[in-house]
Design an enzyme around this catalytic site. Sequence first.
Site, mmCIF file in Angstrom:
data_model
loop_
_atom_site.group_PDB
_atom_site.id
_atom_site.type_symbol
_atom_site.label_atom_id
_atom_site.label_comp_id
_atom_site.label_asym_id
_atom_site.label_seq_id
_atom_site.Cartn_x
_atom_site.Cartn_y
_atom_site.Cartn_z
ATOM 1 N N TYR A 33 0.837 -1.201 0.000
ATOM 2 C CA TYR A 33 0.000 0.000 0.000
ATOM 3 C C TYR A 33 0.865 1.241 0.000
ATOM 4 C CZ TYR A 33 0.904 1.033 4.947
ATOM 5 O OH TYR A 33 1.491 1.372 6.135
ATOM 6 N N ARG A 52 8.264 4.106 -4.625
ATOM 7 C CA ARG A 52 8.309 3.102 -3.555
ATOM 8 C C ARG A 52 7.302 1.991 -3.807
ATOM 9 N NH1 ARG A 52 7.667 5.114 2.486
ATOM 10 N NH2 ARG A 52 5.515 5.376 1.797
ATOM 11 N N ARG A 100 -7.113 -20.789 -1.690
ATOM 12 C CA ARG A 100 -6.109 -20.612 -0.644
ATOM 13 C C ARG A 100 -4.973 -21.622 -0.801
ATOM 14 N NH1 ARG A 100 -4.454 -21.882 4.460
ATOM 15 N NH2 ARG A 100 -3.897 -20.098 5.789
ATOM 16 N N LYS A 147 6.574 -2.093 1.877
ATOM 17 C CA LYS A 147 5.408 -1.483 2.537
ATOM 18 C C LYS A 147 4.195 -2.395 2.368
ATOM 19 C CE LYS A 147 3.236 3.064 3.144
ATOM 20 N NZ LYS A 147 3.679 3.292 4.535
ATOM 21 N N GLU A 179 12.108 2.229 14.265
ATOM 22 C CA GLU A 179 11.205 3.294 13.815
ATOM 23 C C GLU A 179 9.977 3.300 14.702
ATOM 24 O OE1 GLU A 179 10.281 2.327 9.735
ATOM 25 O OE2 GLU A 179 9.970 0.237 10.225
ATOM 26 N N LEU A 204 11.366 1.132 6.989
ATOM 27 C CA LEU A 204 10.786 1.587 5.733
ATOM 28 C C LEU A 204 11.475 2.878 5.310
ATOM 29 C CD1 LEU A 204 8.445 1.067 3.659
ATOM 30 C CD2 LEU A 204 7.152 2.759 4.959
#
Length: 284
Positions: A33, A52, A100, A147, A179, A204
């Site tokens: 995302y 990114r 799945r 991310k 972070e 990140l």
Amino acid sequence: MERIVYVNGEYVQESDAKISVFDRGFLFADGVYEVTSVLEGKLIDFDGHLRRLRRSLVELAMTIPCPDEELLSIHRELVARNAVVEGLVYLQVTRGAADRDFAFPKNVPQTLVLFTQAKSIVDSPLAKRGARVVSVDDLRWGRRDIKTVQLLYPSMAKMIAQEKGADDAWLVQDGLVTEGTSNNAYIVTQDGTIVTRDLSSDILAGITRAAVLKCARELQMKVEERPFSIAEALTAREAFTTSATGFVCPVVEIDGTALSDGNPGAVAVRLRQAYIEESLKAAI
């Protein structure tokens, strides 16, 4: 009035937005995302977020779902349709829907979802008073440079912070700060040096981080990219965080110890103002 959201090529009301129960984002957190801020109806650091996004997708053996120009158009259309003056656009790409299986499926259409959130981010009460943070063990997976949408542990750490009467948590690994739960972390040493962890798979690579460090260097501030401990942070002149919607947010307390006499520090305040000014100049 309901928001208009984007789901796989269609603009629909949020109550009509649907994806498959077999979507791998839902079953495996198999997706990435980006969050792009909106100021004065324009997108902030959009190119950086797009770069990114591409990197995250490559790291997970996925491709970008549509051309850059189309993604920009979708962002702008959502901002316009929802009349967002200030807030954000959230974008999520997953590997798509398939039975799945832990193995990646082949030739499956990706899922692309975007939505907006209107919120006040320039006139932030938290930035004005400064955030209180607590330290929490960093128990996330080892590829934090991607991310991904697997944000359960950061959410747990945020709740630990709230239970302790704080606003956020700084994550600590091997005695060193990585972070925050959703931001990059910084201290300002007694000699005025800005210190933040160097880039690696441990953190990140924040888009706002890069822009703020650029502002700092242009303002002739000294920057060191290296790890620091909570013990060093407690002796710092001040501290702050950066993120897409938090911009530069002063930190005034760490594990119950006040910094900057409990007030936002001068470096953080100056960098926040500089970042907002420069971002508005380059907004698209």
